[in-house]
Enzyme design. Structure first.
Site, PDB file in Angstrom:
ATOM      1  CE1 TYR A  64      22.122 -23.568 -59.862  1.00 20.15           C
ATOM      2  CE2 TYR A  64      20.964 -25.255 -58.401  1.00 20.15           C
ATOM      3  CZ  TYR A  64      21.068 -24.506 -59.560  1.00 20.15           C
ATOM      4  OH  TYR A  64      20.437 -24.843 -60.319  1.00 20.15           O
TER       5      TYR A  64
ATOM      6  NE  ARG B 149      10.133 -46.204 -50.831  1.00 16.90           N
ATOM      7  CZ  ARG B 149       9.366 -46.937 -49.914  1.00 16.90           C
ATOM      8  NH1 ARG B 149       7.865 -46.766 -50.589  1.00 16.90           N
ATOM      9  NH2 ARG B 149       9.338 -47.463 -49.151  1.00 16.90           N
TER      10      ARG B 149
END
Ligand SMILES: *Cc1c(COP(=O)(O)O)cnc(C)c1O
Length: 417
Positions: A130, A76
């Site tokens: 956006y 990770r």
């Protein structure tokens, strides 16, 4: 391979660039290709890994106590393929301390905002953002106690009055999605700094090659790597580059706690796209300017929204603040009905109908900002109310003359519909 675990600094080092060539094209080629990551080959190999193994218990304990970049620990936290991409993105973003990568541009936006905000804070969002960014602000962030406020992207004078003592962050986007307003980022970010708010910018359109956002006053520069960096419409990713160590660490800790990870295969694809980004952007920009000029001479077009074009809105600020452009531009049809716009879009052969942009192939998408904005009117004041149907083009690497001929055919079909 000569790779010694724990020897590299990984993303966020920002040190390697000092004795390296500084011009963007050269940096794109060199960036992130540390010998301890590449070994004897040109590109960093794909390190596919969840578990990293330790030689002994002391090494495991040391790694656990030392959560820093470029250390093997567990999947990770990435491995050299991802670290190489992070370092490359830091090297091409002037003024960046470090970069975190995310599985999409949208993930970069939400996680960067979560890294700098807490319940009770107010977030200012430019009205030309956006649409998914707006939804993040009005959706998940609001649910977790952040109040979003949308502001007029072009109102520099009124901007300071938008702040209250709870305003902790501002999200800019320039040029804005679909409508392409260029914001006065140096002036607006100076106000944000004075008010003690973190300024974040969605810098996907220009990338750091066209707009060095941190040097222009922003604190965090965000990109959807899905667009220009990938360049090939086959991989999704996002990034956030921070100007200083404190912000970088907040981005990194938030991303780690959210379980954020990018696949090494995707990171390798992204590194491949990155190497050719400057030449692609130069070609697209040149073609987009030719197409924008051609569009502005058409009777069917009421407004060309492309800051590259000298007569278009935002050109002065673009000229002043930007060092490059890209192939994304919009235009507004003069009058016309929706069926006619559909006929135009359907007739195009070289422009695929699809979301996203920045790939090698050209794309088209119709748009209607009216239902999206809340702080500013659409159409803007001074425009004829009938001139409102928008079309966005992502100009790719095809020959621009073929693209113009395609558009010409589509205009003819539009007026026969
Ligand atoms: C596409 C896009 C995003 C989101 O990127 P994804 O990788 O698709 O999540 C963010 N900002 C802008 C301006 C975009 O065009």
């Amino acid at each position: 391979m000569g790779w010694r675990p724990g020897n590299a600094q990984g993303n966020g080092s920002g040190t390697l660039s000092e004795d390296k060539p500084k011009r963007p094209g050269t940096r794109l080629v060199e960036a992130g290709r540390r010998q301890e990551w590449t070994g004897p080959v040109v590109n960093p190999p794909v390190w596919r890994a969840s578990t990293h193994l330790y030689p002994n218990e002391a090494a495991r304990k040391a790694a656990q106590a030392n959560n820093v970049d470029g250390q093997f620990y567990y999947g990770r936290r990435g491995a050299p393929t991802q670290w190489s991409l992070c370092e490359a993105l830091t090297e091409i973003e002037p003024g960046a301390f470090g970069t975190v990568i995310y599985p999409s541009g949208t993930a970069a936006i939400v996680q960067a905002l979560m890294a700098v905000l807490r319940p009770g804070d107010v977030l200012l969002v430019t009205d030309n953002a956006y649409e998914p960014s707006r939804n993040i602000a009005s959706g998940i962030l609001k649910r977790f106690g952040v109040t979003p406020r949308f502001f007029d992207p072009l109102d520099v004078e009124g901007f300071a009055a938008q702040f209250c003592d709870k305003t902790k962050a501002v999200l800019f986007e320039s040029p804005g999605s679909l409508t392409m307003e260029v914001q006065d980022i140096p002036a607006l970010s100076a106000v944000a700094r004075e008010k003690g708010a973190v300024s974040l910018i969605d810098n996907t359109w220009a990338s750091p090659l066209g707009f060095p956002a941190l040097e222009r006053g922003c604190d965090i520069s965000i990109m959807s790597l899905t667009k220009h960096v990938s360049g090939h419409s086959d991989v999704m990713m996002g990034s956030a580059s921070a100007r200083d160590e404190r912000l970088y660490k907040r981005l990194r800790a938030t991303a780690q706690q959210m379980g954020n990870i990018v696949s090494p295969d995707d990171a390798a694809l992204m590194l491949r796209g990155l190497r050719t980004m400057e030449v692609r952007l130069e070609r697209e920009t040149k073609s987009a300017l030719a197409i924008a000029g051609w569009l502005s001479g058409r009777e069917e077009v009421a407004h060309v929204l492309c800051p590259l074009l000298p007569a278009a809105p935002g050109h002065d600020l673009w000229q002043r603040d930007f060092t490059g452009g890209c192939g994304l531009l919009s235009f507004i049809l003069r009058g016309r009905r929706e069926e006619q716009r559909a006929a135009f879009v359907d007739t195009l052969e070289l422009f695929g109908i699809g979301y996203s942009w920045g790939g090698f192939e050209s794309l088209v998408i119709p748009f209607d900002p009216k239902g999206i904005r809340t702080a500013t009117p659409w159409p803007p004041g001074g425009w004829d109310m009938d001139d409102r149907l928008g079309i966005r083009l992502s100009v790719g690497l095809e020959d621009p003359q073929d693209l113009i001929e395609d558009l010409d055919r589509a205009f003819t079909a539009m007026d026969q519909a």
